[in-house]
Design a protein around this motif. Structure first.
Motif, PDB file in Angstrom:
ATOM      1  N   MET A   1       0.850  -1.178   0.000  1.00 31.80           N
ATOM      2  CA  MET A   1       0.000   0.000   0.000  1.00 31.80           C
ATOM      3  C   MET A   1       0.895   1.241   0.000  1.00 31.80           C
ATOM      4  O   MET A   1       1.879   1.292   0.718  1.00 31.80           O
ATOM      5  CB  MET A   1      -0.899   0.034   1.232  1.00 31.80           C
ATOM      6  CG  MET A   1      -1.932  -1.061   1.283  1.00 31.80           C
ATOM      7  SD  MET A   1      -3.017  -0.935   2.723  1.00 31.80           S
ATOM      8  CE  MET A   1      -4.289   0.091   2.025  1.00 31.80           C
ATOM      9  N   LEU A  21      -8.886   1.480  -2.195  1.00 28.66           N
ATOM     10  CA  LEU A  21      -8.925   0.959  -0.840  1.00 28.66           C
ATOM     11  C   LEU A  21      -8.062   1.895   0.000  1.00 28.66           C
ATOM     12  O   LEU A  21      -6.863   2.040  -0.232  1.00 28.66           O
ATOM     13  CB  LEU A  21      -8.370  -0.463  -0.804  1.00 28.66           C
ATOM     14  CG  LEU A  21      -8.377  -1.169   0.533  1.00 28.66           C
ATOM     15  CD1 LEU A  21      -9.812  -1.359   1.036  1.00 28.66           C
ATOM     16  CD2 LEU A  21      -7.689  -2.513   0.432  1.00 28.66           C
ATOM     17  N   ALA A  43      -4.836  -6.365  -0.052  1.00 30.28           N
ATOM     18  CA  ALA A  43      -4.823  -5.459  -1.210  1.00 30.28           C
ATOM     19  C   ALA A  43      -3.866  -5.964  -2.291  1.00 30.28           C
ATOM     20  O   ALA A  43      -4.145  -5.790  -3.485  1.00 30.28           O
ATOM     21  CB  ALA A  43      -4.438  -4.053  -0.768  1.00 30.28           C
ATOM     22  N   SER A  51      -4.531   1.154  -3.742  1.00 31.91           N
ATOM     23  CA  SER A  51      -4.590   1.048  -2.280  1.00 31.91           C
ATOM     24  C   SER A  51      -3.541   1.966  -1.657  1.00 31.91           C
ATOM     25  O   SER A  51      -2.411   2.054  -2.126  1.00 31.91           O
ATOM     26  CB  SER A  51      -4.375  -0.397  -1.831  1.00 31.91           C
ATOM     27  OG  SER A  51      -3.126  -0.879  -2.257  1.00 31.91           O
TER      28      SER A  51
END
Length: 104
Positions: A1, A21, A43, A51
């Motif tokens: 992420m 996300l 993710a 993400s």
């Protein structure tokens, strides 16, 4: 992420990606750190989903903009609109199911 630290970058990511996300953590929060790792691994299984995460201490405007009152909070947004929210104890199975529906 990806780690985003200001509201401008967050808004830009939401505008440029149809499905995002977004994980919001609180400072000095052990649960946030554990859940960030778990949500990040989830993710990774959905590469078409943008993400990213932020810490509300780094960007306090995030709390007001996204109505976040506690960490951790995870948001799934489609075209900038919230389609899933989880706070506190995040149900990873439910989040995975939502991701599977919107990002097969």
């Amino acid at each position: 992420m990806k780690h985003l630290t200001n509201i401008k970058d967050i808004e830009q990511a939401l505008a440029e990606n149809p499905l995002c996300l977004f994980f919001i953590k609180a400072p000095d929060c052990g649960v946030c750190d554990v859940m960030l790792d778990k949500v990040g691994r989830l993710a990774d299984r959905f590469p078409t989903v943008c993400s990213f995460y932020t810490d509300i201490r780094e960007e306090p405007l995030t709390a007001g903009r996204f109505l976040v009152f506690s960490g951790p909070t995870v948001l799934l947004l489609m075209d900038g609109k919230e389609i899933y929210r989880g706070s506190g104890f995040i149900h990873l199975e439910e989040l995975e199911m939502k991701l599977g529906v919107y990002a097969p």
